[in-house]
Enzyme design. Sequence first.
Site, mmCIF file in Angstrom:
data_model
loop_
_atom_site.group_PDB
_atom_site.id
_atom_site.type_symbol
_atom_site.label_atom_id
_atom_site.label_comp_id
_atom_site.label_asym_id
_atom_site.label_seq_id
_atom_site.Cartn_x
_atom_site.Cartn_y
_atom_site.Cartn_z
ATOM 1 N N THR A 98 17.542 -55.823 17.425
ATOM 2 C CA THR A 98 16.933 -57.255 17.413
ATOM 3 C C THR A 98 17.868 -58.070 16.853
ATOM 4 O OG1 THR A 98 15.694 -56.686 15.546
ATOM 5 C CG2 THR A 98 14.646 -56.091 17.645
ATOM 6 N N GLU B 58 5.580 -56.355 17.814
ATOM 7 C CA GLU B 58 6.404 -57.014 18.985
ATOM 8 C C GLU B 58 6.572 -56.199 20.311
ATOM 9 O OE1 GLU B 58 9.600 -59.555 18.296
ATOM 10 O OE2 GLU B 58 9.133 -60.146 16.453
ATOM 11 N N ASP C 249 -11.084 -44.393 19.949
ATOM 12 C CA ASP C 249 -12.596 -44.353 20.374
ATOM 13 C C ASP C 249 -12.736 -45.626 20.839
ATOM 14 O OD1 ASP C 249 -12.669 -46.034 18.001
ATOM 15 O OD2 ASP C 249 -14.416 -45.264 16.964
ATOM 16 N N GLY D 17 9.810 -52.294 10.736
ATOM 17 C CA GLY D 17 8.526 -52.592 10.097
ATOM 18 C C GLY D 17 7.422 -52.702 10.940
ATOM 19 N N ASP D 18 6.064 -52.930 10.549
ATOM 20 C CA ASP D 18 5.042 -53.033 11.278
ATOM 21 C C ASP D 18 5.322 -54.320 12.267
ATOM 22 O OD1 ASP D 18 3.637 -50.597 10.331
ATOM 23 O OD2 ASP D 18 2.712 -51.917 8.668
ATOM 24 N N GLY D 19 6.080 -55.223 11.825
ATOM 25 C CA GLY D 19 6.198 -56.263 12.633
ATOM 26 C C GLY D 19 6.935 -56.121 13.849
ATOM 27 N N THR D 20 8.054 -55.028 14.062
ATOM 28 C CA THR D 20 8.742 -54.586 15.137
ATOM 29 C C THR D 20 7.880 -53.967 15.984
ATOM 30 O OG1 THR D 20 10.748 -54.492 13.567
ATOM 31 C CG2 THR D 20 10.699 -53.196 15.513
ATOM 32 N N GLU E 129 0.345 -61.356 9.969
ATOM 33 C CA GLU E 129 1.153 -62.724 10.256
ATOM 34 C C GLU E 129 0.099 -63.737 10.908
ATOM 35 O OE1 GLU E 129 4.264 -63.425 9.222
ATOM 36 O OE2 GLU E 129 4.663 -61.285 8.993
#
Length: 351
Positions: free
Chosen positions: A40, A73, A217, A67-70, A277
Site C-alpha cells: 500500500t 480498507e 448471526d 493493522g485493523d485499518g488495512t 476512525e
Amino acid sequence: MKRARVIYNPTSGKEIMKQNLADILDVLERAGFETSAYATTPEPNSAVKEARRAGLAGFDLIVAAGGDGTINEVVNGIAPLEKRPKMAIIPAGTTNDYARALKVPRNNVKAAAEVILKKQTVKMDIGKTDHDYFINIAAGGHLTELTYDVPSELKSVFGYLAYLAKGAELLPRVKPIPMKLVYDEGVYEGNASMFFLGLTNSVGGFEQIAPDAKLDDGKFSLIVVKTANVFEIVHLVALMMNGGKHIKDPRLLYTKTSKLEVVPKTEDRLMINLDGEYGGDAPMTFTNLHQHIEMYANLDDIPDEAVVGMDEADRDFDIVSKEFIQEVEHLSQEDLDGDGKIADDKQSPKQ
C-alpha cells in the site's frame, strides 16, 4: 491454479511485513495459490482500490496484512462486488482486534499465514452505512468523540481504551447527547453519552464489551450508555472487566439488532466512529450484511460463544485497566458538580 493477492502495509509493525514477505508468499504457495503482493501507498484508499481491482480480476483470495485499518480498507474494496474473493488476515498493527476475534496469531506473521493451511473459514457478518463498510464497530457520542483528542499512536477502536492510555482527565468532559435510536426490537429516545454497535466480541483489547457476540448471526451487539456521570461510567467499566456484567445494568441498554437508525435530536454534531476512525456525522443508518465475506479463521480455537482468553499482553493491559479505574475513583469531588460532571469553572477547552 488458484490465485492469491497479498495487500500489505509496508510500515505496519516496524516494517515486519517487508521483513517476512518471502516466508508468507511461500506459505501461500504451499496452500495451493499462485501468489503476488502489493504494498500500500500513502495515497488515500490505496488498499481499497487494489482490493477492488483484484476482486474484479478474479483472484480467489485476498490476504490483508497490516493493522485493523488495512483490513477495513480491503473489506471496503471487495464488499460491494457481486462475486467476492475469500479473505485472510495477517495482523501487523497494534490492537489487532479482528485477528483476536478470529484466533489468528498476533505476534508471528508467518504463523498467521499458516492458518490458511488449515482450510477453515467462517462467513463473517460486516456492517454497512450509507457510504462505507466496517468490520468491527460503529459508535457515536462523547465517549467515542474523545478518542479523536488522543494521539494517534494511543488511539484505539473504543473510547474506554483511549482513556486508559491518555488518562482519566478526559472523562469529566463527557456530556449526554439527545438522540433517537431505532433498532429491531424498539426505539430509544433520550440522552446518551454513547451508542455502540459491535460485530465481534473483541474491541480495542477488551473481550467482554459484547460478551455473547457471534461472528455470523446477522446481528450487531447494540450498547447504549445512558449516563454521563463520571463515576457511573467508571463503575460500568469495572462491571465490564468483571465478566461482562455491565450488560445487565439499568444505566445501559444492551440488545441485538440487524439494523440501527441514528438520528440526533439536537443541532450539536454527532460524529460517527467506524473501526476507530471518523466515518461521518449522523443521521446515519447501519445495516448488518449477514455472512457477507468468507474469512480464513482458526476455528479449532474459537469457542461457540466467541469469547477468547488472555495472553501475556492482555494480562499487562488488564493491569493498566485496573490502574485507570483507581485513578478515576480518586478524582477530586471538588472538581465535579452534583451530577458527577466537571464543574463549569474547571472545564478544559476542547482541543
